[in-house]
Design an enzyme around this catalytic site. Structure first.
Site, PDB file in Angstrom:
ATOM      1  N   LYS A  95       0.786  -1.323  -0.038  1.00 39.99           N
ATOM      2  CA  LYS A  95      -0.031   0.057   0.023  1.00 39.99           C
ATOM      3  C   LYS A  95       0.944   1.323   0.042  1.00 39.99           C
ATOM      4  CE  LYS A  95      -3.677   2.345   2.886  1.00 39.99           C
ATOM      5  NZ  LYS A  95      -4.529   1.838   4.080  1.00 39.99           N
ATOM      6  N   LYS A 117      -2.323  -1.561  -3.530  1.00 39.75           N
ATOM      7  CA  LYS A 117      -3.356  -0.521  -3.526  1.00 39.75           C
ATOM      8  C   LYS A 117      -2.311   0.833  -3.712  1.00 39.75           C
ATOM      9  CE  LYS A 117      -5.987   1.762  -0.114  1.00 39.75           C
ATOM     10  NZ  LYS A 117      -6.385   1.796   1.129  1.00 39.75           N
TER      11      LYS A 117
HETATM   12  C1  PBG Z   1      -7.287   3.257   5.864  1.00 37.32           C
HETATM   13  C2  PBG Z   1      -7.661   3.085   4.553  1.00 37.32           C
HETATM   14  C3  PBG Z   1      -7.616   4.169   3.321  1.00 37.32           C
HETATM   15  C4  PBG Z   1      -8.141   3.503   2.482  1.00 37.32           C
HETATM   16  C5  PBG Z   1      -8.509   2.391   2.528  1.00 37.32           C
HETATM   17  N1  PBG Z   1      -8.280   1.869   3.840  1.00 37.32           N
HETATM   18  C6  PBG Z   1      -7.043   5.427   3.284  1.00 37.32           C
HETATM   19  C7  PBG Z   1      -5.579   5.787   3.873  1.00 37.32           C
HETATM   20  O1  PBG Z   1      -4.717   4.840   4.177  1.00 37.32           O
HETATM   21  O2  PBG Z   1      -5.489   6.764   4.260  1.00 37.32           O
HETATM   22  C8  PBG Z   1      -8.198   4.257   0.893  1.00 37.32           C
HETATM   23  C9  PBG Z   1      -9.228   3.811  -0.060  1.00 37.32           C
HETATM   24  C10 PBG Z   1      -9.595   4.496  -1.095  1.00 37.32           C
HETATM   25  O3  PBG Z   1      -8.976   5.739  -1.455  1.00 37.32           O
HETATM   26  O4  PBG Z   1     -10.418   4.321  -1.674  1.00 37.32           O
HETATM   27  N2  PBG Z   1      -6.296   2.908   6.462  1.00 37.32           N
END
Ligand code: PBG
Length: 333
Positions: free
Chosen positions: A201, A258
């Site tokens: 991520k 992601k």
């Molecule tokens: C939380 C999380 C996030 C997303 C999914 N789980 C945001 C972040 O890490 O700040 C983002 C998903 C999206 O942008 O559609 N940890």
């Protein structure tokens, strides 16, 4: 006779729709799709989200109804994200320990109504902290405390499993999450609950609309939230693959990359290094940019949407978390 062009004519297999279908290498299927959903407390009507046209924050009752529609469309799975009331947030995310936490109620309600719908829930503290970071902070408040956050995540994971989550999804991109959760789940009698690891991520600007949707946009006094001490540097593919493989070793059931579209090379590289199922998360900003361009009349909405999803599949995803899931399924019906 020698031709003045290559004897192999690539266009022979592109002549008609029939032959194009025969030679098509990957196709999208509704059974690949996971719909992310937002839940907020109360009994009001669904609240629209400005930067995510067609997406809503549902009250628990509305969430269950929406899940019924998704089941009818053949969507196999949902990922549910809570918008927690600001008054319930604090520095340590202690609302995780409240039995009446919105996410536990929502998961229970959905699971009870639609046991066949595979239910995924995030394990991270960002919905619960007043500073918006994914974990508890160190004493000087300058960074997230990696190890001190683990017991809180274990408690969250166990409660989610008790509530009926099928996959818990550690999403903070910090160290030791998958192993810590696996141990805690097994000891608490939840050996059947799986772990979908947010394995690679990135510290991405594409999460903006999501943070607006769940209300975790910024820490007090800052304009945006900087998660670069835990999320991956967008420049680093080798580091991403190595980090993701740790989640494989720690016992993850599936690995996620992601965002999806800007990181197809990472997905492809990871596909060659693991035999676990791979998920890709087409995030809020990827969804928003397609909508925005279409609203301006600059791109053909449905074509770009479908191409974006197909590309993710081609790069190696077995499953895709996408805000387009329901409407893609609708369009096939
Ligand atoms: C939380 C999380 C996030 C997303 C999914 N789980 C945001 C972040 O890490 O700040 C983002 C998903 C999206 O942008 O559609 N940890």
């Amino acid at each position: 006779m020698s031709a003045s062009f290559p004897a192999y004519r690539s266009r022979r297999k592109r002549q008609t729709a029939a032959v194009r279908a025969l030679v098509q290498e990957v196709r999208l299927d509704v059974r690949d799709l996971i719909q992310p959903l937002f839940v907020t407390d109360g009994t009001g009507p669904p609240q629209s989200i400005d930067s995510m046209p067609g997406m809503y924050r549902y009250a628990p009752g509305g969430l269950v109804a929406e899940c019924g529609r998704l089941v009818d469309l053949g969507i196999p799975a949902v990922a549910v994200f809570p918008q927690i009331e600001p008054g319930l947030k604090d520095g340590s995310g202690s609302h995780v320990h409240a039995a009446d936490n919105l996410i536990y109620r929502a998961v229970r309600a959905v699971k009870q109504a639609y046991p066949q719908l595979w239910l995924i829930a995030d394990v991270a503290l960002d919905p619960y902290t007043d500073h918006g970071h994914d974990g508890v902070l160190t004493a000087d408040g300058r960074d997230v405390d990696n190890d001190a956050t683990i017991p809180v995540l274990q408690a969250l994971g166990i409660r989610l499993a008790e509530s009926g989550a099928d996959w818990v999804a550690p999403s903070d991109m910090m160290d030791g999450r998958v192993g810590g959760l696996r141990t805690a789940l097994d000891e608490a009698g939840h050996a059947g609950t799986g772990i979908l690891a947010y394995a690679a991520k990135f510290a991405s600007a594409y999460y903006g609309p999501f943070r607006e949707a769940v209300g975790s946009s910024r820490a007090a006094g800052t304009t945006s939230l900087d998660k670069r001490t835990y999320q991956l540097n967008p420049a680093n593919r080798r580091e991403a693959v190595a980090d993701a493989l740790l989640d494989d070793q720690e016992g993850a059931d599936a690995l996620m990359v992601k965002p999806a579209g800007p990181y197809l090379d990472v997905l492809h590289a990871l596909r060659r290094r693991t035999d676990l199922p791979l998920a890709a998360y087409q995030v809020s900003g990827e969804y928003a940019q397609i909508h925005a361009a279409a609203q301006l009349g600059w791109l053909d909405y449905a074509s770009v949407r479908d191409e974006s999803l197909l590309a993710i599949k081609r790069a190696g995803a077995d499953m895709i978390l996408t805000y387009f899931a329901a409407e893609w399924a609708e369009q096939q019906a």
